[in-house]
Design an enzyme around this catalytic site. Sequence first.
Site, short mmCIF file in Angstrom:
data_model
loop_
_atom_site.label_atom_id
_atom_site.label_comp_id
_atom_site.label_asym_id
_atom_site.label_seq_id
_atom_site.Cartn_x
_atom_site.Cartn_y
_atom_site.Cartn_z
N LYS A 79 66.47 20.51 47.81
CA LYS A 79 65.97 21.44 48.82
C LYS A 79 65.00 22.44 48.19
CE LYS A 79 70.04 24.40 48.16
NZ LYS A 79 71.37 24.74 48.70
N ARG A 85 80.02 30.33 56.48
CA ARG A 85 78.59 30.22 56.70
C ARG A 85 78.39 29.07 57.68
NH1 ARG A 85 74.64 29.39 51.51
NH2 ARG A 85 75.41 27.27 51.76
N TYR A 96 50.62 50.73 37.10
CA TYR A 96 50.92 51.51 38.31
C TYR A 96 52.05 52.50 38.05
CZ TYR A 96 48.09 48.47 41.30
OH TYR A 96 47.05 47.78 41.89
N MET A 121 50.58 42.67 41.14
CA MET A 121 50.55 41.44 41.92
C MET A 121 50.04 40.26 41.09
SD MET A 121 48.45 40.65 45.43
CE MET A 121 49.17 41.99 46.33
C1 LIG Z 1 72.33 24.50 47.68
C2 LIG Z 1 73.58 23.76 47.94
C3 LIG Z 1 74.12 22.94 46.94
C4 LIG Z 1 73.60 22.96 45.52
O1 LIG Z 1 74.04 24.15 44.91
P1 LIG Z 1 73.72 24.52 43.40
O2 LIG Z 1 74.50 25.75 43.18
O3 LIG Z 1 72.25 24.72 43.34
O4 LIG Z 1 74.16 23.38 42.57
C5 LIG Z 1 75.21 22.15 47.26
N1 LIG Z 1 75.74 22.19 48.51
C6 LIG Z 1 75.26 22.98 49.48
C7 LIG Z 1 75.92 22.98 50.80
C8 LIG Z 1 74.17 23.81 49.23
O5 LIG Z 1 73.71 24.61 50.19
#
Ligand SMILES: *Cc1c(COP(=O)(O)O)cnc(C)c1O
Length: 368
Positions: A38, A136, A259, A312
């Site tokens: 992802k 969640r 800055y 930036m």
């Molecule tokens: C992102 C995610 C993972 C992977 O998690 P990591 O901590 O990056 O290994 C696995 N399962 C779900 C549901 C996630 O959202």
Amino acid sequence: MTSDFAGGRLTIDLGALKDNWRTLAAISPDSECAAVVKANAYGVGTAEATRALAAAGAKTFFVAHPAEARAAREAAPDAVIYVLNGLPPGACDLLASLRVRPVLGSREEIEEWAAFVRASGADEAAAIHLDTGMVRLGLDPDEARAMLPGGLGFRPALLVSHLSCADEPERPETEAQRALFADLRSLLPDTPASLSNSAGTLLAKTSGGDLGFDLRRPGVSLYGSMPIEGRASPLKPVVGLQARVTQVRDADQGAVVGYGGAERLTRPSRLAILSLGYADGILRAGGSEDGQPGAVAYAGDVSCPFVGRISMDLIAVDVTDAPSVKRGDWLEVLGANVGVDDLARACGTIGYEVLTSLGRRFERAFVD
Ligand SMILES: *Cc1c(COP(=O)(O)O)cnc(C)c1O
């Protein structure tokens, strides 16, 4: 050197990515090791990472969004692909046309998918997300006990739950989630089950039993970040980042840099100005101010601390101890001396955020 003179160049080591997948797969050989790709494969590039991981042997991939599933599908035509964020209303046709499976996380999603399967007559598989303590996504335990035994109207291909605290091995929540998940999956004993992220994969078990179940879902660890602090990492770094020196200047003791004049030089100094900044994902919190050092770059094996606030597009670093540094040189921001987790610590964050923030302006090279 580079056609459009980018301020930073990223090197993605696909060989290290594959080695990390093999390392993780070997921790629990009886449990399949999937790969989470992802968020543009944690910033490194969905297509390249997915192809490399498939070549290493990964057969199952997880993304968060349908658009990411499309990119993963193009890279891995034969893989099983799951969409973790579930089913956006109206997305059944798209997911089915991509041959990807939603991880259904609510009664509404399950009903929409069941209606689609009924209407299309196709055998469209999906996963079911069970909430064992993350609060969640996912059916809560009572919903799961009410819904799963009676049949869902389609074939559940996988039961998924997600660990909330496995990066802190001393926390009792992980064993509680494992036990609850083991109990809930017994409602559908023939359906494969998946619990572990990277931290769960690296822990492998709790006092109560194995965390591997049938399928593990490591993400961040594939990309070289160790989610469990204070443990030796078995992982190889995947991401290297070098920054171009735009100019080198001398500055007097007492001069205030950048800055806000946040840092006053305590010695006559030589500063290199690097051509990257927070717009490239070098988080502003990694800057330095009086009495509070920030991140460091490296010139060869010489540490060059960041000086003052991160702009930036620019960062000043102290190269007084690396006198040969000159305009056009490249300094290491991530590499042999600075890991993703080191930079994250200096920025007050976690490796995940460093990786997924990596800039869009960098020149990227993939090596294998
Ligand atoms: C992102 C995610 C993972 C992977 O998690 P990591 O901590 O990056 O290994 C696995 N399962 C779900 C549901 C996630 O959202």
